[in-house]
Design a protein around this motif. Structure first.
Motif, PDB file in Angstrom:
ATOM      1  N   ALA A   1      -9.123   4.190  -5.347  1.00 27.99           N
ATOM      2  CA  ALA A   1      -8.249   3.413  -5.329  1.00 27.99           C
ATOM      3  C   ALA A   1      -8.901   2.126  -5.036  1.00 27.99           C
ATOM      4  CB  ALA A   1      -6.966   3.442  -4.729  1.00 27.99           C
ATOM      5  N   MET A   2      -8.623   0.950  -5.547  1.00 34.02           N
ATOM      6  CA  MET A   2      -9.231  -0.397  -5.402  1.00 34.02           C
ATOM      7  C   MET A   2      -8.224  -1.309  -4.858  1.00 34.02           C
ATOM      8  SD  MET A   2     -12.545   0.306  -6.156  1.00 34.02           S
ATOM      9  CE  MET A   2     -13.129  -1.305  -6.139  1.00 34.02           C
ATOM     10  N   GLY A   3      -8.676  -2.344  -4.070  1.00 30.49           N
ATOM     11  CA  GLY A   3      -7.788  -3.403  -3.710  1.00 30.49           C
ATOM     12  C   GLY A   3      -8.463  -4.657  -3.224  1.00 30.49           C
ATOM     13  N   TRP A   4      -7.469  -5.693  -2.911  1.00 32.67           N
ATOM     14  CA  TRP A   4      -7.817  -6.975  -2.375  1.00 32.67           C
ATOM     15  C   TRP A   4      -7.106  -7.035  -0.981  1.00 32.67           C
ATOM     16  CZ3 TRP A   4     -11.689  -9.650  -4.260  1.00 32.67           C
ATOM     17  CH2 TRP A   4     -12.137  -9.222  -5.697  1.00 32.67           C
ATOM     18  N   TYR A   5      -7.943  -7.594  -0.113  1.00 32.43           N
ATOM     19  CA  TYR A   5      -7.604  -8.188   1.188  1.00 32.43           C
ATOM     20  C   TYR A   5      -7.903  -9.867   1.350  1.00 32.43           C
ATOM     21  CZ  TYR A   5      -6.189  -3.911   3.607  1.00 32.43           C
ATOM     22  OH  TYR A   5      -5.631  -2.670   3.928  1.00 32.43           O
ATOM     23  N   ARG A   6      -7.395 -10.449   2.250  1.00 35.61           N
ATOM     24  CA  ARG A   6      -7.724 -11.963   2.566  1.00 35.61           C
ATOM     25  C   ARG A   6      -7.603 -12.264   4.017  1.00 35.61           C
ATOM     26  NH1 ARG A   6      -2.826 -15.533  -0.614  1.00 35.61           N
ATOM     27  NH2 ARG A   6      -1.434 -14.961   1.076  1.00 35.61           N
ATOM     28  N   GLN A   7      -8.530 -13.025   4.294  1.00 37.55           N
ATOM     29  CA  GLN A   7      -8.300 -13.248   5.919  1.00 37.55           C
ATOM     30  C   GLN A   7      -8.514 -15.121   5.964  1.00 37.55           C
ATOM     31  OE1 GLN A   7     -11.129 -11.415   8.429  1.00 37.55           O
ATOM     32  NE2 GLN A   7      -9.675 -11.942  10.254  1.00 37.55           N
ATOM     33  N   ALA A   8      -7.279 -15.601   6.330  1.00 40.94           N
ATOM     34  CA  ALA A   8      -7.430 -16.898   6.563  1.00 40.94           C
ATOM     35  C   ALA A   8      -7.904 -17.299   8.072  1.00 40.94           C
ATOM     36  CB  ALA A   8      -5.871 -17.545   6.316  1.00 40.94           C
ATOM     37  N   PRO A   9      -8.364 -18.480   8.180  1.00 40.49           N
ATOM     38  CA  PRO A   9      -8.883 -19.061   9.449  1.00 40.49           C
ATOM     39  C   PRO A   9      -7.898 -18.908  10.628  1.00 40.49           C
ATOM     40  CG  PRO A   9      -9.448 -20.554   8.080  1.00 40.49           C
ATOM     41  CD  PRO A   9      -8.562 -19.519   7.166  1.00 40.49           C
ATOM     42  N   GLY A  10      -8.247 -17.990  11.630  1.00 38.56           N
ATOM     43  CA  GLY A  10      -7.453 -17.873  12.831  1.00 38.56           C
ATOM     44  C   GLY A  10      -6.148 -16.729  12.493  1.00 38.56           C
ATOM     45  N   LYS A  11      -6.302 -15.946  11.217  1.00 38.10           N
ATOM     46  CA  LYS A  11      -5.429 -15.061  11.108  1.00 38.10           C
ATOM     47  C   LYS A  11      -5.870 -13.684  10.874  1.00 38.10           C
ATOM     48  CE  LYS A  11      -2.094 -18.317   9.017  1.00 38.10           C
ATOM     49  NZ  LYS A  11      -1.247 -18.396   7.761  1.00 38.10           N
ATOM     50  N   GLN A  12      -5.133 -12.793  10.855  1.00 36.06           N
ATOM     51  CA  GLN A  12      -5.473 -11.239  10.638  1.00 36.06           C
ATOM     52  C   GLN A  12      -5.815 -11.048   9.073  1.00 36.06           C
ATOM     53  OE1 GLN A  12      -2.652  -8.509  12.436  1.00 36.06           O
ATOM     54  NE2 GLN A  12      -3.932  -8.524  14.509  1.00 36.06           N
ATOM     55  N   ARG A  13      -6.462 -10.001   8.955  1.00 42.98           N
ATOM     56  CA  ARG A  13      -6.626  -9.757   7.443  1.00 42.98           C
ATOM     57  C   ARG A  13      -5.610  -9.171   6.706  1.00 42.98           C
ATOM     58  NH1 ARG A  13     -12.460  -6.963   6.227  1.00 42.98           N
ATOM     59  NH2 ARG A  13     -13.172  -8.899   7.431  1.00 42.98           N
ATOM     60  N   GLU A  14      -5.127  -9.640   5.611  1.00 47.74           N
ATOM     61  CA  GLU A  14      -3.955  -9.253   5.157  1.00 47.74           C
ATOM     62  C   GLU A  14      -4.107  -8.536   3.744  1.00 47.74           C
ATOM     63  OE1 GLU A  14       0.070 -11.979   3.503  1.00 47.74           O
ATOM     64  OE2 GLU A  14      -1.955 -12.657   3.361  1.00 47.74           O
ATOM     65  N   TRP A  15      -3.557  -7.265   3.650  1.00 48.27           N
ATOM     66  CA  TRP A  15      -3.716  -6.780   2.301  1.00 48.27           C
ATOM     67  C   TRP A  15      -2.859  -7.393   1.260  1.00 48.27           C
ATOM     68  CZ3 TRP A  15       0.752  -4.419  -0.279  1.00 48.27           C
ATOM     69  CH2 TRP A  15       0.278  -3.817  -1.548  1.00 48.27           C
ATOM     70  N   LEU A  16      -3.306  -7.597  -0.015  1.00 50.33           N
ATOM     71  CA  LEU A  16      -2.700  -8.155  -0.811  1.00 50.33           C
ATOM     72  C   LEU A  16      -2.222  -7.359  -2.092  1.00 50.33           C
ATOM     73  CD1 LEU A  16      -5.028 -11.424  -1.359  1.00 50.33           C
ATOM     74  CD2 LEU A  16      -3.064 -11.217  -0.223  1.00 50.33           C
ATOM     75  N   ALA A  17      -3.067  -6.642  -2.603  1.00 44.87           N
ATOM     76  CA  ALA A  17      -2.778  -5.980  -3.846  1.00 44.87           C
ATOM     77  C   ALA A  17      -3.784  -4.600  -3.917  1.00 44.87           C
ATOM     78  CB  ALA A  17      -3.050  -6.671  -5.143  1.00 44.87           C
ATOM     79  N   ALA A  18      -3.127  -3.598  -4.664  1.00 42.29           N
ATOM     80  CA  ALA A  18      -3.942  -2.221  -4.778  1.00 42.29           C
ATOM     81  C   ALA A  18      -3.788  -1.613  -6.186  1.00 42.29           C
ATOM     82  CB  ALA A  18      -3.677  -1.239  -3.846  1.00 42.29           C
ATOM     83  N   ILE A  19      -4.748  -1.015  -6.785  1.00 44.76           N
ATOM     84  CA  ILE A  19      -4.488  -0.310  -8.150  1.00 44.76           C
ATOM     85  C   ILE A  19      -5.212   0.980  -7.671  1.00 44.76           C
ATOM     86  CG2 ILE A  19      -6.627  -1.377  -8.827  1.00 44.76           C
ATOM     87  CD1 ILE A  19      -5.441  -1.528 -11.767  1.00 44.76           C
ATOM     88  N   THR A  20      -4.401   2.115  -8.305  1.00 41.77           N
ATOM     89  CA  THR A  20      -4.887   3.456  -8.346  1.00 41.77           C
ATOM     90  C   THR A  20      -6.003   3.756  -9.242  1.00 41.77           C
ATOM     91  OG1 THR A  20      -3.256   4.355  -9.794  1.00 41.77           O
ATOM     92  CG2 THR A  20      -2.945   4.228  -7.406  1.00 41.77           C
ATOM     93  N   ARG A  21      -6.394   4.981  -9.486  1.00 39.59           N
ATOM     94  CA  ARG A  21      -7.464   5.070 -10.393  1.00 39.59           C
ATOM     95  C   ARG A  21      -6.708   5.022 -11.732  1.00 39.59           C
ATOM     96  NH1 ARG A  21      -9.699  10.555  -7.556  1.00 39.59           N
ATOM     97  NH2 ARG A  21      -7.611  10.327  -6.714  1.00 39.59           N
ATOM     98  N   GLY A  22      -5.412   5.612 -11.626  1.00 37.30           N
ATOM     99  CA  GLY A  22      -4.696   5.688 -13.104  1.00 37.30           C
ATOM    100  C   GLY A  22      -4.043   4.363 -13.393  1.00 37.30           C
ATOM    101  N   GLY A  23      -4.123   3.362 -12.599  1.00 38.89           N
ATOM    102  CA  GLY A  23      -3.843   2.157 -12.972  1.00 38.89           C
ATOM    103  C   GLY A  23      -2.324   1.561 -12.436  1.00 38.89           C
ATOM    104  N   SER A  24      -1.780   2.226 -11.560  1.00 34.05           N
ATOM    105  CA  SER A  24      -0.421   1.881 -10.791  1.00 34.05           C
ATOM    106  C   SER A  24      -1.122   0.832  -9.777  1.00 34.05           C
ATOM    107  CB  SER A  24       0.055   3.148 -10.076  1.00 34.05           C
ATOM    108  OG  SER A  24       0.458   4.046 -10.838  1.00 34.05           O
ATOM    109  N   THR A  25      -0.187  -0.053  -9.837  1.00 39.52           N
ATOM    110  CA  THR A  25      -0.311  -1.267  -8.965  1.00 39.52           C
ATOM    111  C   THR A  25       0.662  -1.697  -7.863  1.00 39.52           C
ATOM    112  OG1 THR A  25       0.657  -2.888 -10.587  1.00 39.52           O
ATOM    113  CG2 THR A  25      -1.602  -2.396 -11.067  1.00 39.52           C
TER     114      THR A  25
END
Length: 122
Positions: A33-57
């Protein structure tokens, strides 16, 4: 060697769009499965989105309707289309992968890219 390489970041005005890409090496893409996180200055890393091998989001509420995650299995590439960008979307964006979608969303994914900077400002 597992590699995730992000690209597509940059400076964009509020309301604009960007598409991030993440090129994956080896068998990591097809087997995870694949995904995206982001981290803004002074903040914790935040999960944004994920997609399974089968394409569920899956999305965090703050980006639903604005961001779209997708994957091109033939190119071993993950995408994040970001629309209606806001200044608060400014952050370093990271691509990640894990066999376990739950780990990817709620714990610490096994594989990480180096990140790409997205800045939203007028």
């Amino acid at each position: 060697q597992v590699q995730l390489v992000e690209s597509g970041g940059g400076l964009v005005q509020p309301g604009g769009s960007l598409r991030l890409s993440c090129a994956a090496s080896g068998s990591i893409f097809s087997g995870n499965a694949m995904g995206w996180y982001r981290q803004a200055p002074g903040k914790q890393r935040e999960w944004l989105a994920a997609i399974t091998r089968g394409g569920s989001t899956y999305y965090v509420d703050s980006v639903k309707g604005r961001f779209t995650i997708s994957r091109d299995n033939a190119k071993s590439t993950l995408y994040l289309q970001m629309n209606s960008l806001k200044p608060e979307d400014t952050a370093v964006y990271y691509c990640c992968a894990d066999q376990d979608i739950t780990a990817l969303r709620f714990r610490v994914p096994r594989y990480w890219g180096q990140g790409t900077q997205v800045s939203v400002s007028s």
